[in-house]
Design a protein around this motif. Structure first.
Motif, mmCIF file in Angstrom:
data_model
loop_
_atom_site.group_PDB
_atom_site.id
_atom_site.type_symbol
_atom_site.label_atom_id
_atom_site.label_comp_id
_atom_site.label_asym_id
_atom_site.label_seq_id
_atom_site.Cartn_x
_atom_site.Cartn_y
_atom_site.Cartn_z
ATOM 1 N N VAL A 26 0.853 -1.186 0.000
ATOM 2 C CA VAL A 26 0.000 0.000 0.000
ATOM 3 C C VAL A 26 0.893 1.241 0.000
ATOM 4 N N ASN A 27 0.625 2.159 -0.913
ATOM 5 C CA ASN A 27 1.370 3.415 -0.932
ATOM 6 C C ASN A 27 0.840 4.294 0.197
ATOM 7 N N ARG A 28 1.658 4.605 1.157
ATOM 8 C CA ARG A 28 1.252 5.361 2.337
ATOM 9 C C ARG A 28 1.657 6.830 2.266
ATOM 10 N N LEU A 29 2.262 7.275 1.163
ATOM 11 C CA LEU A 29 2.707 8.659 1.031
ATOM 12 C C LEU A 29 1.517 9.578 0.803
ATOM 13 N N CYS A 30 1.458 10.673 1.556
ATOM 14 C CA CYS A 30 0.410 11.677 1.388
ATOM 15 C C CYS A 30 0.942 13.018 1.878
ATOM 16 N N THR A 31 0.189 14.059 1.622
ATOM 17 C CA THR A 31 0.554 15.392 2.096
ATOM 18 C C THR A 31 -0.336 15.734 3.277
ATOM 19 N N ALA A 32 0.275 15.920 4.444
ATOM 20 C CA ALA A 32 -0.453 16.194 5.683
ATOM 21 C C ALA A 32 -0.991 17.626 5.678
ATOM 22 N N PRO A 33 -1.908 17.933 6.599
ATOM 23 C CA PRO A 33 -2.489 19.274 6.666
ATOM 24 C C PRO A 33 -1.464 20.409 6.760
ATOM 25 N N ASN A 34 -0.287 20.149 7.320
ATOM 26 C CA ASN A 34 0.742 21.192 7.434
ATOM 27 C C ASN A 34 1.560 21.318 6.144
ATOM 28 N N ASN A 35 1.060 20.701 5.056
ATOM 29 C CA ASN A 35 1.721 20.708 3.747
ATOM 30 C C ASN A 35 3.082 20.009 3.776
ATOM 31 N N LYS A 36 3.234 19.068 4.687
ATOM 32 C CA LYS A 36 4.460 18.290 4.823
ATOM 33 C C LYS A 36 4.163 16.822 4.547
ATOM 34 N N THR A 37 5.204 16.027 4.508
ATOM 35 C CA THR A 37 5.078 14.595 4.250
ATOM 36 C C THR A 37 4.258 13.916 5.337
ATOM 37 N N GLY A 38 3.372 13.001 4.919
ATOM 38 C CA GLY A 38 2.529 12.306 5.875
ATOM 39 C C GLY A 38 2.392 10.826 5.591
ATOM 40 N N PHE A 39 1.620 10.150 6.454
ATOM 41 C CA PHE A 39 1.358 8.717 6.406
ATOM 42 C C PHE A 39 -0.136 8.524 6.170
ATOM 43 N N LEU A 40 -0.499 7.821 5.100
ATOM 44 C CA LEU A 40 -1.899 7.613 4.749
ATOM 45 C C LEU A 40 -2.467 6.420 5.502
ATOM 46 N N CYS A 41 -3.552 6.642 6.220
ATOM 47 C CA CYS A 41 -4.209 5.580 6.984
ATOM 48 C C CYS A 41 -4.969 4.639 6.044
ATOM 49 N N ASP A 42 -5.414 3.499 6.586
ATOM 50 C CA ASP A 42 -6.130 2.499 5.797
ATOM 51 C C ASP A 42 -7.418 3.032 5.190
ATOM 52 N N ASP A 43 -8.019 4.057 5.784
ATOM 53 C CA ASP A 43 -9.257 4.603 5.229
ATOM 54 C C ASP A 43 -9.021 5.366 3.929
ATOM 55 N N ARG A 44 -7.739 5.543 3.556
ATOM 56 C CA ARG A 44 -7.303 6.211 2.327
ATOM 57 C C ARG A 44 -7.742 7.673 2.273
ATOM 58 N N VAL A 45 -8.111 8.246 3.422
ATOM 59 C CA VAL A 45 -8.520 9.651 3.514
ATOM 60 C C VAL A 45 -7.673 10.394 4.542
ATOM 61 N N THR A 46 -7.492 9.795 5.718
ATOM 62 C CA THR A 46 -6.768 10.430 6.809
ATOM 63 C C THR A 46 -5.271 10.410 6.537
ATOM 64 N N CYS A 47 -4.656 11.601 6.579
ATOM 65 C CA CYS A 47 -3.215 11.730 6.371
ATOM 66 C C CYS A 47 -2.598 12.262 7.665
ATOM 67 N N VAL A 48 -1.797 11.433 8.303
ATOM 68 C CA VAL A 48 -1.191 11.748 9.592
ATOM 69 C C VAL A 48 0.196 12.358 9.345
ATOM 70 N N PRO A 49 0.531 13.496 9.976
ATOM 71 C CA PRO A 49 1.890 14.036 9.834
ATOM 72 C C PRO A 49 2.929 12.980 10.210
ATOM 73 N N ALA A 50 4.044 12.976 9.509
ATOM 74 C CA ALA A 50 5.076 11.954 9.710
ATOM 75 C C ALA A 50 5.477 11.809 11.175
ATOM 76 N N SER A 51 5.648 12.920 11.879
ATOM 77 C CA SER A 51 6.113 12.858 13.267
ATOM 78 C C SER A 51 5.054 12.323 14.239
ATOM 79 N N TRP A 52 3.845 12.089 13.769
ATOM 80 C CA TRP A 52 2.808 11.485 14.608
ATOM 81 C C TRP A 52 2.815 9.967 14.497
ATOM 82 N N VAL A 53 3.597 9.415 13.570
ATOM 83 C CA VAL A 53 3.677 7.971 13.393
ATOM 84 C C VAL A 53 4.612 7.406 14.466
ATOM 85 N N CYS A 54 4.200 6.311 15.081
ATOM 86 C CA CYS A 54 4.990 5.630 16.117
ATOM 87 C C CYS A 54 5.263 6.548 17.315
ATOM 88 N N ASP A 55 4.284 7.375 17.676
ATOM 89 C CA ASP A 55 4.423 8.250 18.840
ATOM 90 C C ASP A 55 3.614 7.744 20.035
#
Length: 160
Positions: A26-55
């Motif tokens: 699954v391609n998990r690359l997305c643009t988070a709300p802060n216009n930075k690199t993010g992680f795409l959730c399984d719902d294919r809509v929610t984009c989590v900022p990179a620094s929120w992953v594994c926190d």
């Protein structure tokens, strides 16, 4: 009835064959709300900022941003788009911490290094040589004219 049984067996065999085929990652690359690199959730809509992953806080509905296979061996278990390696090869930061104005690597390689490729200071920043370790080549404009030296030449107090 023999034809129906044959169709049923063929359908089961096809279903089993499809289940055993390797799935494309699954391609998990997305643009988070802060216009930075993010992680795409399984719902294919929610984009989590990179620094929120594994926190240790689940930000995806199904908790996929905190799963063991993703967070088990940081940073090696993370997708490459979530990681920025500092000039010290043992140091890394999340990709959304690159070019954020803060010295997250400790040596400013996430802000001024050629690998970081950061744009010049934005409107909310003042360009100077900071005296504080937390900044690299810009300080937040909110620190200008506050009576405290933040730039080597005092430009934050007299020019900013």
């Amino acid at each position: 009835s023999a034809v129906a049984l044959l169709v049923l067996v063929a359908a089961l065999a096809l279903g089993l064959a499809l289940a055993l085929l390797p799935r494309a990652p699954v391609n998990r690359l997305c643009t988070a709300p802060n216009n930075k690199t993010g992680f795409l959730c399984d719902d294919r809509v929610t984009c989590v900022p990179a620094s929120w992953v594994c926190d240790r806080v689940s930000n995806c509905r199904n908790g996929e941003d905190e799963q063991e296979q993703l967070c088990g061996d940081l940073p090696h278990s993370l997708p490459g788009h979530l990681v920025f390696y500092c000039s010290n090869p043992r140091s890394w930061v999340y990709a959304d911490q690159r070019c954020n104005g803060m010295n997250d690597c400790g040596d400013c390689s996430d802000e001024t290094g050629s690998l970081a490729a950061c744009p010049p200071c934005g409107q909310e920043w003042w360009s100077c040589s900071p005296v504080h370790y937390e900044f690299c080549s810009c300080i937040p404009r909110r620190l200008c004219r506050d009576g405290i030296q933040h730039c080597l030449g005092w430009s934050d107090e007299f020019l900013c």
